[in-house]
Design a protein around this motif. Sequence first.
Motif, PDB file in Angstrom:
ATOM      1  N   GLU A 233       0.820  -1.208   0.000  1.00 10.69           N
ATOM      2  CA  GLU A 233       0.000   0.000   0.000  1.00 10.69           C
ATOM      3  C   GLU A 233       0.859   1.265   0.000  1.00 10.69           C
ATOM      4  OE1 GLU A 233      -0.463  -2.587   1.925  1.00 10.69           O
ATOM      5  OE2 GLU A 233      -2.378  -3.376   1.211  1.00 10.69           O
ATOM      6  N   ASN A 234       1.910   1.305   0.818  1.00  6.91           N
ATOM      7  CA  ASN A 234       2.749   2.506   0.891  1.00  6.91           C
ATOM      8  C   ASN A 234       3.478   2.748  -0.425  1.00  6.91           C
ATOM      9  OD1 ASN A 234       1.989   2.874   3.570  1.00  6.91           O
ATOM     10  ND2 ASN A 234       3.735   1.732   4.373  1.00  6.91           N
ATOM     11  N   GLU A 235       4.017   1.702  -1.001  1.00 13.04           N
ATOM     12  CA  GLU A 235       4.719   1.835  -2.279  1.00 13.04           C
ATOM     13  C   GLU A 235       3.757   2.279  -3.372  1.00 13.04           C
ATOM     14  OE1 GLU A 235       4.859  -0.680  -0.260  1.00 13.04           O
ATOM     15  OE2 GLU A 235       6.950  -1.145   0.225  1.00 13.04           O
ATOM     16  N   ARG A 236       2.539   1.729  -3.347  1.00 12.37           N
ATOM     17  CA  ARG A 236       1.543   2.114  -4.351  1.00 12.37           C
ATOM     18  C   ARG A 236       1.215   3.597  -4.235  1.00 12.37           C
ATOM     19  NH1 ARG A 236      -2.153  -0.714  -2.565  1.00 12.37           N
ATOM     20  NH2 ARG A 236      -1.808  -2.622  -3.784  1.00 12.37           N
ATOM     21  N   ASP A 237       1.040   4.077  -3.027  1.00 18.06           N
ATOM     22  CA  ASP A 237       0.719   5.498  -2.827  1.00 18.06           C
ATOM     23  C   ASP A 237       1.847   6.391  -3.319  1.00 18.06           C
ATOM     24  OD1 ASP A 237      -1.673   4.738  -1.726  1.00 18.06           O
ATOM     25  OD2 ASP A 237      -1.005   4.931   0.359  1.00 18.06           O
ATOM     26  N   THR A 238       3.087   5.983  -3.078  1.00 14.99           N
ATOM     27  CA  THR A 238       4.229   6.788  -3.522  1.00 14.99           C
ATOM     28  C   THR A 238       4.258   6.905  -5.037  1.00 14.99           C
ATOM     29  OG1 THR A 238       5.524   6.116  -1.589  1.00 14.99           O
ATOM     30  CG2 THR A 238       6.737   6.980  -3.480  1.00 14.99           C
ATOM     31  N   ILE A 239       4.066   5.792  -5.732  1.00 17.85           N
ATOM     32  CA  ILE A 239       4.090   5.810  -7.196  1.00 17.85           C
ATOM     33  C   ILE A 239       2.904   6.596  -7.739  1.00 17.85           C
ATOM     34  CG2 ILE A 239       3.975   4.364  -9.256  1.00 17.85           C
ATOM     35  CD1 ILE A 239       5.371   2.173  -7.624  1.00 17.85           C
ATOM     36  N   GLU A 240       1.742   6.424  -7.129  1.00 16.29           N
ATOM     37  CA  GLU A 240       0.554   7.152  -7.581  1.00 16.29           C
ATOM     38  C   GLU A 240       0.738   8.656  -7.419  1.00 16.29           C
ATOM     39  OE1 GLU A 240      -4.215   7.436  -6.491  1.00 16.29           O
ATOM     40  OE2 GLU A 240      -3.053   5.665  -5.930  1.00 16.29           O
ATOM     41  N   ASN A 241       1.268   9.089  -6.277  1.00 20.03           N
ATOM     42  CA  ASN A 241       1.515  10.522  -6.059  1.00 20.03           C
ATOM     43  C   ASN A 241       2.528  11.060  -7.057  1.00 20.03           C
ATOM     44  OD1 ASN A 241      -0.268  10.595  -3.895  1.00 20.03           O
ATOM     45  ND2 ASN A 241       1.322  10.163  -2.387  1.00 20.03           N
ATOM     46  N   PHE A 242       3.528  10.250  -7.382  1.00 22.48           N
ATOM     47  CA  PHE A 242       4.540  10.667  -8.353  1.00 22.48           C
ATOM     48  C   PHE A 242       3.909  10.947  -9.716  1.00 22.48           C
ATOM     49  CE2 PHE A 242       7.218   9.166 -11.859  1.00 22.48           C
ATOM     50  CZ  PHE A 242       8.273  10.069 -11.784  1.00 22.48           C
ATOM     51  N   VAL A 243       3.064  10.057 -10.176  1.00 21.90           N
ATOM     52  CA  VAL A 243       2.430  10.242 -11.489  1.00 21.90           C
ATOM     53  C   VAL A 243       1.454  11.415 -11.446  1.00 21.90           C
ATOM     54  CG1 VAL A 243       0.984   9.161 -13.251  1.00 21.90           C
ATOM     55  CG2 VAL A 243       2.714   7.804 -12.062  1.00 21.90           C
ATOM     56  N   LEU A 244       0.679  11.519 -10.382  1.00 25.41           N
ATOM     57  CA  LEU A 244      -0.305  12.607 -10.285  1.00 25.41           C
ATOM     58  C   LEU A 244       0.373  13.971 -10.231  1.00 25.41           C
ATOM     59  CD1 LEU A 244      -2.929  11.070  -7.823  1.00 25.41           C
ATOM     60  CD2 LEU A 244      -3.187  11.463 -10.289  1.00 25.41           C
ATOM     61  N   GLU A 245       1.530  14.050  -9.607  1.00 28.33           N
ATOM     62  CA  GLU A 245       2.257  15.322  -9.562  1.00 28.33           C
ATOM     63  C   GLU A 245       2.641  15.777 -10.968  1.00 28.33           C
ATOM     64  OE1 GLU A 245       5.585  14.923  -6.999  1.00 28.33           O
ATOM     65  OE2 GLU A 245       4.382  14.600  -5.195  1.00 28.33           O
ATOM     66  N   MET A 246       3.097  14.827 -11.784  1.00 34.16           N
ATOM     67  CA  MET A 246       3.440  15.177 -13.163  1.00 34.16           C
ATOM     68  C   MET A 246       2.209  15.613 -13.940  1.00 34.16           C
ATOM     69  SD  MET A 246       3.452  14.140 -16.605  1.00 34.16           S
ATOM     70  CE  MET A 246       3.217  12.378 -16.634  1.00 34.16           C
ATOM     71  N   LEU A 247       1.094  14.904 -13.749  1.00 37.54           N
ATOM     72  CA  LEU A 247      -0.116  15.236 -14.496  1.00 37.54           C
ATOM     73  C   LEU A 247      -0.689  16.591 -14.088  1.00 37.54           C
ATOM     74  CD1 LEU A 247      -1.933  11.766 -14.472  1.00 37.54           C
ATOM     75  CD2 LEU A 247      -0.584  12.780 -16.316  1.00 37.54           C
ATOM     76  N   SER A 248      -0.516  16.969 -12.838  1.00 35.06           N
ATOM     77  CA  SER A 248      -1.098  18.225 -12.351  1.00 35.06           C
ATOM     78  C   SER A 248      -0.143  19.402 -12.438  1.00 35.06           C
ATOM     79  CB  SER A 248      -1.554  18.051 -10.898  1.00 35.06           C
ATOM     80  OG  SER A 248      -0.453  17.710 -10.064  1.00 35.06           O
ATOM     81  N   ALA A 249       1.140  19.142 -12.731  1.00 41.25           N
ATOM     82  CA  ALA A 249       2.108  20.237 -12.777  1.00 41.25           C
ATOM     83  C   ALA A 249       1.851  21.120 -13.991  1.00 41.25           C
ATOM     84  CB  ALA A 249       3.526  19.673 -12.832  1.00 41.25           C
ATOM     85  N   PRO A 250       2.063  22.428 -13.873  1.00 40.38           N
ATOM     86  CA  PRO A 250       1.882  23.336 -15.021  1.00 40.38           C
ATOM     87  C   PRO A 250       2.803  22.928 -16.167  1.00 40.38           C
ATOM     88  CG  PRO A 250       2.106  24.568 -12.969  1.00 40.38           C
ATOM     89  CD  PRO A 250       2.447  23.150 -12.654  1.00 40.38           C
ATOM     90  N   GLY A 251       2.222  22.725 -17.327  1.00 37.95           N
ATOM     91  CA  GLY A 251       3.022  22.331 -18.481  1.00 37.95           C
ATOM     92  C   GLY A 251       3.492  20.902 -18.425  1.00 37.95           C
ATOM     93  N   GLY A 252       3.095  20.181 -17.389  1.00 37.22           N
ATOM     94  CA  GLY A 252       3.513  18.788 -17.290  1.00 37.22           C
ATOM     95  C   GLY A 252       4.977  18.621 -16.965  1.00 37.22           C
ATOM     96  N   ASP A 253       5.546  19.572 -16.175  1.00 32.31           N
ATOM     97  CA  ASP A 253       6.950  19.443 -15.806  1.00 32.31           C
ATOM     98  C   ASP A 253       7.208  18.058 -15.241  1.00 32.31           C
ATOM     99  OD1 ASP A 253       7.375  21.959 -16.650  1.00 32.31           O
ATOM    100  OD2 ASP A 253       7.358  22.893 -14.661  1.00 32.31           O
ATOM    101  N   GLY A 254       8.189  17.383 -15.806  1.00 30.93           N
ATOM    102  CA  GLY A 254       8.371  15.962 -15.532  1.00 30.93           C
ATOM    103  C   GLY A 254       9.090  15.663 -14.239  1.00 30.93           C
ATOM    104  N   ARG A 255       9.133  14.413 -13.935  1.00 31.53           N
ATOM    105  CA  ARG A 255       9.762  13.901 -12.737  1.00 31.53           C
ATOM    106  C   ARG A 255      10.487  12.606 -13.087  1.00 31.53           C
ATOM    107  NH1 ARG A 255       7.414  18.024 -11.661  1.00 31.53           N
ATOM    108  NH2 ARG A 255       6.319  18.632  -9.752  1.00 31.53           N
ATOM    109  N   THR A 256      11.406  12.200 -12.233  1.00 32.00           N
ATOM    110  CA  THR A 256      12.064  10.897 -12.349  1.00 32.00           C
ATOM    111  C   THR A 256      11.984  10.196 -11.009  1.00 32.00           C
ATOM    112  OG1 THR A 256      14.224  11.864 -11.821  1.00 32.00           O
ATOM    113  CG2 THR A 256      13.651  11.644 -14.160  1.00 32.00           C
TER     114      THR A 256
END
Length: 642
Positions: free
Chosen positions: A262-285
């Motif tokens: 569950e914790n790992e899933r939440d971390t990955i989900e937050n990572f993807v959502l941050e990219m989707l919600s960032a202005p211009g889609g500023d990426g992450r690694t």
Amino acid sequence: MFYAQWSRRDVRPRDPATHRLRVDARAIAPPEPREEDPTNADGCRFRDSFKYTEGASFKVGDCVMVQLEGEGVREGESLRHAAAQILQIWWPAPEEDEDEDEPWAEVRWLYCAEEIVPAKRRPAPAAKYADREVFETTHVDEVPASSLMGCVEVLSYDAYVQRRQKEDRKAMKDVFFCRYVWEPGAQLTECGPAAERCRRAQALCRKGRGIKRRGAAWDGDVVSDEEHIPEDHATRGPRDRLRRASNALQLSAAPKRLPCRENERDTIENFVLEMLSAPGGDGRTLYVAGMPGTGKTATVREVVRALQETGNAFRFVEVNAMRLPQPNHAYALLWEALTGEKRGADAAARLLDKRFSSGEEQEERVVVLVDELDYMLTQRQEVLYNLFEWPGRKNAGLAVIGIANTLDLPERLDPKVRSRLGSRRLTFAPYKPAQIESILTQRLSAGDLSAAFQPQAVTMAARKIAAYSGDIRRALLICSRATELCAERADAARRAGDEATPKEKEYVVTIADVNAADRGLRESAYLGAIEHAAPLEQLVLIALCAELRARKSETAPLEDVARRLARLVALAGDAGDSSRPPTHGELLEIVDRFADARLLATEHLKRDDRFPALRLNIQDGIVADVLINASKHPLAERFLRD
């Protein structure tokens, strides 16, 4: 081809409750069960054939086309067809199904080449008409008979070619050919005569490797004279429960939501959502590390699937670095996934760099998963640099998730690459005994499956795997094998006339069954992988053993093993063997297969190593003994004899 545009994996499990098959017009007046039809302990009535009022008829053994409903890979498409073979026909008991007049069929699916995974298991395409080839499988499901659209023919390849030369394409639209039988986790095997297909299906499914959902005997000529089926219904319930338990423990039966992550899933989900919600889609690694079998790749796929199902629009691209001929081929794969265009690696790299450097906001956000990231390591590390640098550019709309088994991979990267990767990391710890036990218990929670195992047996399996590797795949394999051993033990006791033990308890997996399964899998995984390896694979083992002995070391670099292997192949050619030295990609696939069998392990000794060093998990003397005495390999005799 009838299902070339989709994969059966995308609609599995084909549960009638969630993927209801569309009722065909032929089912206006379905046939009714007869009093004389044989029944099983569940009250189901079985028959070897049935006929609709409009003339369509089906019988056990027929190959048919099945009409499906479920989401496919293309947006907006829902209707799918697939070929299958009828194994059983029955009418459910009235208390089990409100629509008691509708018959059901147990079918064995016939796959197309695209559904054979991993791709390295696929055979070379047929010389002609490759799009008409199907593969026998051990994948069995229950479908309502109203979904059977009509019969098709499945011939041998030679018979198909001869008939195709005489008839036009339209006349052959419901005719296919089959050359191989495919079973997950095993090599393709050539199938026998087409006339024996029904008996082959029976042999595969009755041994517990397929899914046999009903405990009744097959009707008609399907049951061979040599095989015995218990006559009294009292034993069918426990035996069927063991089969269903084995099915629930298969890797393909994974739940939609992986437990204990569950914790790992939440971390990955937050990572993807941050990219989707960032202005211009500023990426992450994000760098994900952990031992094999800890759920890294499965968790990422689960998160992506869940986000896309809830309306988050983005494209997901998965790259397995170990399957690439060279690291820079990742450019071509990524560009083709984004645009559908095929380009060379260098051209694709320029186009990708232009796309992510434009500064213009991208219409589509992209999430790239790079699995087996350590196989991307080169001396210059240019590919890794670009993959981790592109997400940071303005309006790139790109996020990259890298997965590897090694925890220290970032420390082995050049400083400039490490800076682009960033400090965001996620570690999947090996499963603990309580977690493994919880996962096994959850798999066995449906219906009466928990009664198939003694609680102590599940606990023992969890502790064994946690102490060894924490690989949940191994735990599932051991428990599945234990159900087969339990059934064999109980059947042997009954045949011997031992009635001292109550029948119900005979078919319950014990600690002894788990220990025997673990011991047998260890021995068979090592010795079987050696003795039954292909000639080229045996040469790889000879080269590895010879290199380890020459170095007087426990590890040997893959490049040195490859050079020694080339010399061995040349010697084998002088002796009349037509084998050629494998390419690096082919050698890596052989190493991967041996690693799956736990015969050897791979490790990176230096920071900039692109290819791993190899280490045997057993003494090289055991490998040499099998190759010399069991396989009678002349080069093993020459180079490995003490």
